[in-house]
Scaffold this motif. Sequence first.
Motif, PDB file in Angstrom:
ATOM      1  N   GLY A   1       0.880  -1.425  -0.012  1.00 49.06           N
ATOM      2  CA  GLY A   1      -0.024   0.168  -0.099  1.00 49.06           C
ATOM      3  C   GLY A   1       0.946   1.255   0.035  1.00 49.06           C
ATOM      4  N   VAL A   2       1.976   1.219   0.758  1.00 49.58           N
ATOM      5  CA  VAL A   2       2.756   2.464   0.800  1.00 49.58           C
ATOM      6  C   VAL A   2       3.124   2.557  -0.608  1.00 49.58           C
ATOM      7  CG1 VAL A   2       5.079   3.162   1.691  1.00 49.58           C
ATOM      8  CG2 VAL A   2       3.299   2.066   3.427  1.00 49.58           C
ATOM      9  N   GLN A   3       3.807   1.707  -1.094  1.00 57.89           N
ATOM     10  CA  GLN A   3       4.520   1.639  -2.586  1.00 57.89           C
ATOM     11  C   GLN A   3       3.298   2.291  -3.765  1.00 57.89           C
ATOM     12  OE1 GLN A   3       7.443   1.127  -2.940  1.00 57.89           O
ATOM     13  NE2 GLN A   3       7.798   0.408  -5.228  1.00 57.89           N
ATOM     14  N   CYS A   4       2.005   1.892  -3.439  1.00 55.78           N
ATOM     15  CA  CYS A   4       0.969   2.373  -4.289  1.00 55.78           C
ATOM     16  C   CYS A   4       0.880   3.859  -4.022  1.00 55.78           C
ATOM     17  CB  CYS A   4      -0.365   1.580  -3.967  1.00 55.78           C
ATOM     18  SG  CYS A   4      -0.501  -0.085  -4.550  1.00 55.78           S
ATOM     19  N   PHE A   5       0.982   4.268  -2.793  1.00 56.12           N
ATOM     20  CA  PHE A   5       0.720   5.735  -2.475  1.00 56.12           C
ATOM     21  C   PHE A   5       1.857   6.530  -3.113  1.00 56.12           C
ATOM     22  CE2 PHE A   5      -1.813   4.120   1.313  1.00 56.12           C
ATOM     23  CZ  PHE A   5      -2.712   4.603   0.710  1.00 56.12           C
ATOM     24  N   LYS A   6       3.185   5.910  -3.215  1.00 59.03           N
ATOM     25  CA  LYS A   6       4.210   6.858  -3.851  1.00 59.03           C
ATOM     26  C   LYS A   6       4.123   6.770  -5.170  1.00 59.03           C
ATOM     27  CE  LYS A   6       7.941   4.221  -2.185  1.00 59.03           C
ATOM     28  NZ  LYS A   6       9.230   3.519  -1.979  1.00 59.03           N
ATOM     29  N   PHE A   7       3.323   5.869  -5.894  1.00 61.86           N
ATOM     30  CA  PHE A   7       3.173   6.030  -7.380  1.00 61.86           C
ATOM     31  C   PHE A   7       1.909   6.738  -7.546  1.00 61.86           C
ATOM     32  CE2 PHE A   7       5.807   2.000  -7.346  1.00 61.86           C
ATOM     33  CZ  PHE A   7       6.862   2.545  -7.941  1.00 61.86           C
ATOM     34  N   ALA A   8       0.919   6.882  -6.531  1.00 62.82           N
ATOM     35  CA  ALA A   8      -0.219   7.979  -6.760  1.00 62.82           C
ATOM     36  C   ALA A   8       0.311   9.247  -6.764  1.00 62.82           C
ATOM     37  CB  ALA A   8      -0.929   7.716  -5.666  1.00 62.82           C
ATOM     38  N   LYS A   9       1.495   9.379  -6.039  1.00 70.38           N
ATOM     39  CA  LYS A   9       1.815  10.756  -6.028  1.00 70.38           C
ATOM     40  C   LYS A   9       2.518  11.163  -7.335  1.00 70.38           C
ATOM     41  CE  LYS A   9       5.339  13.675  -3.540  1.00 70.38           C
ATOM     42  NZ  LYS A   9       6.284  13.550  -2.332  1.00 70.38           N
ATOM     43  N   MET A  10       3.379   9.951  -7.976  1.00 73.58           N
ATOM     44  CA  MET A  10       4.147  10.211  -9.054  1.00 73.58           C
ATOM     45  C   MET A  10       2.961  10.395 -10.359  1.00 73.58           C
ATOM     46  SD  MET A  10       5.237   8.457 -11.909  1.00 73.58           S
ATOM     47  CE  MET A  10       6.446   8.355 -13.233  1.00 73.58           C
TER      48      MET A  10
ATOM     49  N   GLY B   1       8.681  15.602 -15.753  1.00 75.28           N
ATOM     50  CA  GLY B   1       9.841  15.783 -15.151  1.00 75.28           C
ATOM     51  C   GLY B   1      10.449  14.757 -14.247  1.00 75.28           C
ATOM     52  N   LYS B   2       9.751  13.592 -14.228  1.00 74.48           N
ATOM     53  CA  LYS B   2      10.012  12.248 -13.359  1.00 74.48           C
ATOM     54  C   LYS B   2      10.299  11.137 -14.259  1.00 74.48           C
ATOM     55  CE  LYS B   2       7.230  14.219  -9.553  1.00 74.48           C
ATOM     56  NZ  LYS B   2       6.296  13.984  -8.957  1.00 74.48           N
ATOM     57  N   ASP B   3      11.081  10.192 -13.923  1.00 73.75           N
ATOM     58  CA  ASP B   3      11.150   9.184 -14.737  1.00 73.75           C
ATOM     59  C   ASP B   3      11.425   8.016 -13.604  1.00 73.75           C
ATOM     60  OD1 ASP B   3      11.281   7.396 -16.841  1.00 73.75           O
ATOM     61  OD2 ASP B   3      13.466   7.901 -17.166  1.00 73.75           O
ATOM     62  N   ILE B   4      11.158   6.715 -13.972  1.00 73.41           N
ATOM     63  CA  ILE B   4      11.212   5.441 -13.356  1.00 73.41           C
ATOM     64  C   ILE B   4      12.511   4.551 -13.708  1.00 73.41           C
ATOM     65  CG2 ILE B   4       9.915   3.248 -12.669  1.00 73.41           C
ATOM     66  CD1 ILE B   4       7.425   5.036 -13.799  1.00 73.41           C
ATOM     67  N   GLN B   5      12.931   4.164 -12.396  1.00 77.74           N
ATOM     68  CA  GLN B   5      14.306   3.421 -12.746  1.00 77.74           C
ATOM     69  C   GLN B   5      14.006   2.112 -12.208  1.00 77.74           C
ATOM     70  OE1 GLN B   5      17.658   4.735 -10.604  1.00 77.74           O
ATOM     71  NE2 GLN B   5      19.024   4.123 -12.078  1.00 77.74           N
TER      72      GLN B   5
ATOM     73  N   PHE C   1       7.346  -3.013  -7.852  1.00 75.20           N
ATOM     74  CA  PHE C   1       8.221  -3.013  -6.824  1.00 75.20           C
ATOM     75  C   PHE C   1       9.868  -3.363  -7.367  1.00 75.20           C
ATOM     76  CE2 PHE C   1       4.047  -4.485  -5.734  1.00 75.20           C
ATOM     77  CZ  PHE C   1       3.945  -3.678  -4.520  1.00 75.20           C
ATOM     78  N   GLY C   2      10.658  -2.746  -6.819  1.00 75.42           N
ATOM     79  CA  GLY C   2      12.055  -2.575  -7.417  1.00 75.42           C
ATOM     80  C   GLY C   2      12.094  -1.347  -8.020  1.00 75.42           C
ATOM     81  N   ALA C   3      11.180  -0.698  -8.258  1.00 76.60           N
ATOM     82  CA  ALA C   3      11.150   0.629  -9.235  1.00 76.60           C
ATOM     83  C   ALA C   3      11.122   1.727  -8.106  1.00 76.60           C
ATOM     84  CB  ALA C   3       9.899   0.773  -9.980  1.00 76.60           C
ATOM     85  N   ARG C   4      11.760   2.820  -8.560  1.00 81.66           N
ATOM     86  CA  ARG C   4      11.924   4.031  -7.740  1.00 81.66           C
ATOM     87  C   ARG C   4      11.886   5.411  -8.823  1.00 81.66           C
ATOM     88  NH1 ARG C   4      17.635   5.999  -6.350  1.00 81.66           N
ATOM     89  NH2 ARG C   4      18.999   5.358  -8.017  1.00 81.66           N
ATOM     90  N   ILE C   5      11.390   6.296  -8.251  1.00 82.57           N
ATOM     91  CA  ILE C   5      11.109   7.562  -8.910  1.00 82.57           C
ATOM     92  C   ILE C   5      12.389   8.527  -8.859  1.00 82.57           C
ATOM     93  CG2 ILE C   5       9.733   9.528  -9.125  1.00 82.57           C
ATOM     94  CD1 ILE C   5       7.397   7.888  -7.879  1.00 82.57           C
ATOM     95  N   ILE C   6      12.848   8.832  -9.955  1.00 82.07           N
ATOM     96  CA  ILE C   6      13.976   9.726 -10.021  1.00 82.07           C
ATOM     97  C   ILE C   6      13.437  11.306 -10.633  1.00 82.07           C
ATOM     98  CG2 ILE C   6      15.813   8.199  -9.893  1.00 82.07           C
ATOM     99  CD1 ILE C   6      16.033   8.301 -12.835  1.00 82.07           C
ATOM    100  N   ARG C   7      13.900  12.170 -10.470  1.00 82.39           N
ATOM    101  CA  ARG C   7      13.864  13.481 -11.006  1.00 82.39           C
ATOM    102  C   ARG C   7      14.774  13.646 -12.261  1.00 82.39           C
ATOM    103  NH1 ARG C   7      10.342  17.431  -9.010  1.00 82.39           N
ATOM    104  NH2 ARG C   7       9.730  16.970  -7.095  1.00 82.39           N
ATOM    105  N   ILE C   8      14.218  14.217 -13.565  1.00 85.02           N
ATOM    106  CA  ILE C   8      15.240  14.275 -14.565  1.00 85.02           C
ATOM    107  C   ILE C   8      15.163  15.640 -14.980  1.00 85.02           C
ATOM    108  CG2 ILE C   8      14.707  12.261 -15.684  1.00 85.02           C
ATOM    109  CD1 ILE C   8      12.780  13.207 -17.303  1.00 85.02           C
TER     110      ILE C   8
END
Length: 121
Positions: free
Chosen positions: A38-47, A53-57, A114-121
């Motif tokens: 659920g916490v991971q889902c909330f991070k991606f909801a924000k994204m 201006g954001k990318d996924i790694q 899962f295993g993905a993270r948001i980075i700013r570009i």
Amino acid sequence: MSFLGNIVWFVLGGFISFLSWSIIGVLWCITIVGIPVGVQCFKFAKMSAAPFGKDIQYSDSGMSLLINIVWLFLGGLVMAVEEVIMGIIFCITIIGIPFGLQHFKHAKLALMPFGARIIRI
């Protein structure tokens, strides 16, 4: 430019992605075992509320593969189909292509969050 894109994105359908990720995050957080998901889902909801201006790694961790397989059957497939449909709708017009590409990026994220993270570009 990304600020303007994020505003237009949210008004023209980004709120649907935001709402979908948030609802699935709440459903996962109902159970104690599902809180990390659920916490991971909330991070991606924000994204998904402001994706420009954001990318996924993505990482290559074996542990995230196992969680991604479970996720795929318990919410990921529905999210991916929703994002692909919205991406196709946006890509019908030339002006909507950047928004459609963002939806396709979110569809890939919905399949492997899962295993993905948001980075700013």
